[in-house]
Design a protein around this motif. Structure first.
Motif, PDB file in Angstrom:
ATOM      1  N   MET A   1       0.847  -1.178   0.000  1.00  0.00           N
ATOM      2  CA  MET A   1       0.000   0.000   0.000  1.00  0.00           C
ATOM      3  C   MET A   1       0.888   1.235   0.000  1.00  0.00           C
ATOM      4  SD  MET A   1      -2.735   1.361   2.888  1.00  0.00           S
ATOM      5  CE  MET A   1      -1.697   1.109   4.291  1.00  0.00           C
ATOM      6  N   ASP A   2       0.629   2.139  -0.919  1.00  0.00           N
ATOM      7  CA  ASP A   2       1.325   3.423  -0.922  1.00  0.00           C
ATOM      8  C   ASP A   2       0.742   4.302   0.172  1.00  0.00           C
ATOM      9  OD1 ASP A   2       2.834   2.711  -3.132  1.00  0.00           O
ATOM     10  OD2 ASP A   2       1.582   3.812  -4.550  1.00  0.00           O
ATOM     11  N   VAL A   3       1.621   4.991   0.890  1.00  0.00           N
ATOM     12  CA  VAL A   3       1.191   5.943   1.913  1.00  0.00           C
ATOM     13  C   VAL A   3       1.781   7.298   1.550  1.00  0.00           C
ATOM     14  CG1 VAL A   3       1.173   6.529   4.360  1.00  0.00           C
ATOM     15  CG2 VAL A   3       1.124   4.119   3.666  1.00  0.00           C
ATOM     16  N   LEU A   4       0.912   8.286   1.384  1.00  0.00           N
ATOM     17  CA  LEU A   4       1.304   9.658   1.105  1.00  0.00           C
ATOM     18  C   LEU A   4       0.859  10.509   2.280  1.00  0.00           C
ATOM     19  CD1 LEU A   4       0.560   8.130  -1.680  1.00  0.00           C
ATOM     20  CD2 LEU A   4       0.680  10.384  -2.664  1.00  0.00           C
ATOM     21  N   ALA A   5       1.339  11.750   2.337  1.00  0.00           N
ATOM     22  CA  ALA A   5       0.929  12.645   3.424  1.00  0.00           C
ATOM     23  C   ALA A   5       0.746  14.056   2.898  1.00  0.00           C
ATOM     24  CB  ALA A   5       1.975  12.648   4.537  1.00  0.00           C
ATOM     25  N   VAL A   6      -0.173  14.761   3.524  1.00  0.00           N
ATOM     26  CA  VAL A   6      -0.372  16.189   3.268  1.00  0.00           C
ATOM     27  C   VAL A   6       0.086  16.925   4.517  1.00  0.00           C
ATOM     28  CG1 VAL A   6      -2.052  18.026   2.832  1.00  0.00           C
ATOM     29  CG2 VAL A   6      -2.307  15.807   1.713  1.00  0.00           C
ATOM     30  N   SER A   7       0.853  17.972   4.322  1.00  0.00           N
ATOM     31  CA  SER A   7       1.384  18.764   5.431  1.00  0.00           C
ATOM     32  C   SER A   7       0.269  19.403   6.247  1.00  0.00           C
ATOM     33  CB  SER A   7       2.281  19.886   4.886  1.00  0.00           C
ATOM     34  OG  SER A   7       1.494  20.877   4.238  1.00  0.00           O
ATOM     35  N   PRO A   8       0.598  19.805   7.476  1.00  0.00           N
ATOM     36  CA  PRO A   8      -0.383  20.627   8.194  1.00  0.00           C
ATOM     37  C   PRO A   8      -0.506  21.960   7.448  1.00  0.00           C
ATOM     38  CG  PRO A   8       1.671  20.458   9.430  1.00  0.00           C
ATOM     39  CD  PRO A   8       1.813  19.575   8.236  1.00  0.00           C
ATOM     40  N   GLU A  15       8.793  20.934  11.035  1.00  0.00           N
ATOM     41  CA  GLU A  15       8.125  20.220   9.945  1.00  0.00           C
ATOM     42  C   GLU A  15       9.098  19.681   8.906  1.00  0.00           C
ATOM     43  OE1 GLU A  15       4.825  20.755   6.415  1.00  0.00           O
ATOM     44  OE2 GLU A  15       4.891  22.251   8.011  1.00  0.00           O
ATOM     45  N   SER A  16      10.107  20.447   8.537  1.00  0.00           N
ATOM     46  CA  SER A  16      11.026  19.937   7.509  1.00  0.00           C
ATOM     47  C   SER A  16      11.769  18.699   8.017  1.00  0.00           C
ATOM     48  CB  SER A  16      12.005  21.014   7.049  1.00  0.00           C
ATOM     49  OG  SER A  16      12.784  21.482   8.125  1.00  0.00           O
ATOM     50  N   ALA A  17      12.166  18.694   9.286  1.00  0.00           N
ATOM     51  CA  ALA A  17      12.826  17.515   9.859  1.00  0.00           C
ATOM     52  C   ALA A  17      11.858  16.337   9.886  1.00  0.00           C
ATOM     53  CB  ALA A  17      13.342  17.822  11.261  1.00  0.00           C
ATOM     54  N   SER A  18      10.593  16.594  10.222  1.00  0.00           N
ATOM     55  CA  SER A  18       9.587  15.525  10.223  1.00  0.00           C
ATOM     56  C   SER A  18       9.376  14.990   8.814  1.00  0.00           C
ATOM     57  CB  SER A  18       8.253  16.032  10.781  1.00  0.00           C
ATOM     58  OG  SER A  18       8.361  16.303  12.158  1.00  0.00           O
ATOM     59  N   ALA A  19       9.302  15.883   7.833  1.00  0.00           N
ATOM     60  CA  ALA A  19       9.119  15.446   6.441  1.00  0.00           C
ATOM     61  C   ALA A  19      10.284  14.570   6.000  1.00  0.00           C
ATOM     62  CB  ALA A  19       8.977  16.655   5.521  1.00  0.00           C
ATOM     63  N   ILE A  20      11.492  14.959   6.340  1.00  0.00           N
ATOM     64  CA  ILE A  20      12.669  14.156   5.982  1.00  0.00           C
ATOM     65  C   ILE A  20      12.577  12.777   6.614  1.00  0.00           C
ATOM     66  CG2 ILE A  20      15.177  13.938   6.319  1.00  0.00           C
ATOM     67  CD1 ILE A  20      15.253  17.075   6.062  1.00  0.00           C
ATOM     68  N   ARG A  21      12.267  12.736   7.901  1.00  0.00           N
ATOM     69  CA  ARG A  21      12.165  11.447   8.603  1.00  0.00           C
ATOM     70  C   ARG A  21      11.059  10.584   7.996  1.00  0.00           C
ATOM     71  NH1 ARG A  21      10.775  12.165  14.150  1.00  0.00           N
ATOM     72  NH2 ARG A  21      11.144   9.944  14.372  1.00  0.00           N
ATOM     73  N   LEU A  22       9.923  11.187   7.657  1.00  0.00           N
ATOM     74  CA  LEU A  22       8.832  10.428   7.052  1.00  0.00           C
ATOM     75  C   LEU A  22       9.251   9.842   5.708  1.00  0.00           C
ATOM     76  CD1 LEU A  22       5.918  12.851   7.936  1.00  0.00           C
ATOM     77  CD2 LEU A  22       6.124  10.484   8.744  1.00  0.00           C
ATOM     78  N   LEU A  23       9.872  10.659   4.872  1.00  0.00           N
ATOM     79  CA  LEU A  23      10.303  10.191   3.550  1.00  0.00           C
ATOM     80  C   LEU A  23      11.377   9.115   3.671  1.00  0.00           C
ATOM     81  CD1 LEU A  23      10.255  13.652   1.765  1.00  0.00           C
ATOM     82  CD2 LEU A  23       8.810  11.674   1.171  1.00  0.00           C
ATOM     83  N   GLU A  24      12.259   9.254   4.645  1.00  0.00           N
ATOM     84  CA  GLU A  24      13.316   8.251   4.855  1.00  0.00           C
ATOM     85  C   GLU A  24      12.768   6.956   5.449  1.00  0.00           C
ATOM     86  OE1 GLU A  24      16.102  10.445   7.260  1.00  0.00           O
ATOM     87  OE2 GLU A  24      17.217  11.132   5.483  1.00  0.00           O
ATOM     88  N   ASN A  25      11.569   7.012   6.016  1.00  0.00           N
ATOM     89  CA  ASN A  25      10.974   5.833   6.652  1.00  0.00           C
ATOM     90  C   ASN A  25       9.812   5.244   5.862  1.00  0.00           C
ATOM     91  OD1 ASN A  25      12.196   5.158   9.458  1.00  0.00           O
ATOM     92  ND2 ASN A  25      12.247   7.394   9.297  1.00  0.00           N
ATOM     93  N   GLY A  26       9.772   5.504   4.577  1.00  0.00           N
ATOM     94  CA  GLY A  26       8.814   4.817   3.720  1.00  0.00           C
ATOM     95  C   GLY A  26       7.648   5.608   3.185  1.00  0.00           C
ATOM     96  N   LEU A  27       7.533   6.884   3.553  1.00  0.00           N
ATOM     97  CA  LEU A  27       6.467   7.695   2.969  1.00  0.00           C
ATOM     98  C   LEU A  27       6.747   7.835   1.471  1.00  0.00           C
ATOM     99  CD1 LEU A  27       3.944   9.446   3.765  1.00  0.00           C
ATOM    100  CD2 LEU A  27       5.489  11.400   3.645  1.00  0.00           C
ATOM    101  N   SER A 179       1.836  12.824  18.530  1.00  0.00           N
ATOM    102  CA  SER A 179       3.090  13.364  19.050  1.00  0.00           C
ATOM    103  C   SER A 179       4.296  12.849  18.268  1.00  0.00           C
ATOM    104  CB  SER A 179       3.250  13.008  20.540  1.00  0.00           C
ATOM    105  OG  SER A 179       3.233  11.598  20.695  1.00  0.00           O
ATOM    106  N   ASP A 180       4.120  11.775  17.465  1.00  0.00           N
ATOM    107  CA  ASP A 180       5.228  11.204  16.699  1.00  0.00           C
ATOM    108  C   ASP A 180       4.737  10.762  15.323  1.00  0.00           C
ATOM    109  OD1 ASP A 180       7.433   9.937  15.653  1.00  0.00           O
ATOM    110  OD2 ASP A 180       7.752   8.618  17.373  1.00  0.00           O
ATOM    111  N   PRO A 181       4.790  11.656  14.320  1.00  0.00           N
ATOM    112  CA  PRO A 181       4.320  11.310  12.982  1.00  0.00           C
ATOM    113  C   PRO A 181       4.991  10.072  12.386  1.00  0.00           C
ATOM    114  CG  PRO A 181       4.633  13.679  13.151  1.00  0.00           C
ATOM    115  CD  PRO A 181       5.196  13.065  14.404  1.00  0.00           C
ATOM    116  N   LEU A 187       2.772   2.571  11.934  1.00  0.00           N
ATOM    117  CA  LEU A 187       1.525   1.854  12.198  1.00  0.00           C
ATOM    118  C   LEU A 187       0.788   1.551  10.894  1.00  0.00           C
ATOM    119  CD1 LEU A 187       0.111   3.800  15.287  1.00  0.00           C
ATOM    120  CD2 LEU A 187       1.066   1.490  15.271  1.00  0.00           C
ATOM    121  N   PHE A 188       0.755   2.501   9.981  1.00  0.00           N
ATOM    122  CA  PHE A 188       0.116   2.294   8.682  1.00  0.00           C
ATOM    123  C   PHE A 188       0.868   1.260   7.864  1.00  0.00           C
ATOM    124  CE2 PHE A 188      -2.130   6.140   9.684  1.00  0.00           C
ATOM    125  CZ  PHE A 188      -3.345   5.972   9.063  1.00  0.00           C
TER     126      PHE A 188
END
Length: 193
Positions: A1-8, A15-27, A179-181, A187-188
Motif C-alpha cells: 500500500m502506498d502511503v502519502l501525506a499532506v502537510s499541516p 516540519e522539515s525535519a519531520s518530512a525528511i524522517r517520514l520520507l526516509e521511513n517509507g512515505l 506526538s510522533d508522525p 503503524l500504517f
C-alpha cells in the motif's frame, strides 16, 4: 500500500525535519499544502530537504517553483491542470470530492486524491456523501491514474480503503495530531503488511 501525506496547513515546529524522517521511513510522497505561504517560504522549505528527497515532494501552491526544483504539482478540485502546462517530468496530481467526476479527473494525472472517504479527523463534520457500494463500483472502473483515499484515514480503516479499491492512503489528521508522525507512519505500514 502506498502511503502519502499532506502537510499541516499552518506552521508546524520542526516540519522539515519531520518530512525528511517520514520520507526516509517509507512515505511515498509528501504534499506541501500551505495556502498562506509565499513562494519564498515554500522554496525555503524545499531547500531544507536533501536533493534526493525534493523529487518526492508535491506543492499545492506556487507551481512556478517547479522551474527551480524537481517537485511534483498538485491541483485543487476544479482547477484545470492540463491548461497550466506543467513541466513534462513533473508528477502531476489533483484533488477530487465527487465520484461523478472521477473518470475525467484522472485524465493526464499520475494520481488523484478522493476525499472524504471516511469522516474527517481534522475537519469535524466533513464526511463522504456516497455509499460504500457506489464508491467501490466507481473505483473498479477502468482508469488512467492511481486513486488515493484521503479523509478520516487511520490505521484501523486503511485496510478497508484498500478493499474498496483505492491504491493507497493519504495521511493528514492522524499524522499531525499525533506526538510522533513517524510512529504513525509505521503503524500504517504494519497495517498494510
Amino acid at each position: 500500500m502506498d502511503v502519502l501525506a499532506v502537510s499541516p496547513e499552518s506552521d508546524y515546529a520542526g516540519e522539515s525535519a519531520s518530512a525528511i524522517r517520514l520520507l526516509e521511513n517509507g512515505l511515498a510522497r509528501y504534499h506541501l499544502r500551505k495556502p498562506d505561504w509565499t513562494a519564498g517560504q515554500t522554496a525555503g522549505f524545499i531547500r531544507q530537504l536533501p536533493g534526493d528527497l525534493q523529487s518526492r515532494v508535491s506543492i499545492h501552491q506556487h507551481h512556478e517553483l517547479a522551474d527551480a526544483f524537481p517537485v511534483g504539482l498538485h491541483y485543487k478540485d476544479g482547477a484545470d491542470p492540463i491548461s497550466a502546462k506543467p513541466p513534462e517530468e513533473a508528477v502531476v496530481s489533483r484533488s477530487l470530492h465527487r465520484l461523478a467526476d472521477l473518470g475525467d479527473a484522472c485524465a493526464g494525472m499520475k494520481y488523484v486524491f478522493l476525499s472524504p472517504v471516511f469522516p474527517s479527523i481534522s475537519k469535524p463534520g466533513h464526511a463522504p456523501d456516497w455509499a460504500p457500494g457506489e464508491l467501490s463500483a466507481a473505483l473498479s472502473a477502468e482508469r488512467s491514474a492511481r486513486i488515493y483515499a484521503l479523509g478520516g484515514i487511520h490505521p484501523e480503516n486503511s485496510a478497508e480503503a484498500l478493499r474498496l479499491g483505492f491504491d493507497g492512503v493519504v495521511l493528514h489528521g492522524a499524522l499531525w495530531q499525533s506526538s510522533d508522525p513517524v510512529e504513525v507512519l509505521s503503524l500504517f505500514r504494519r497495517a498494510a503488511a
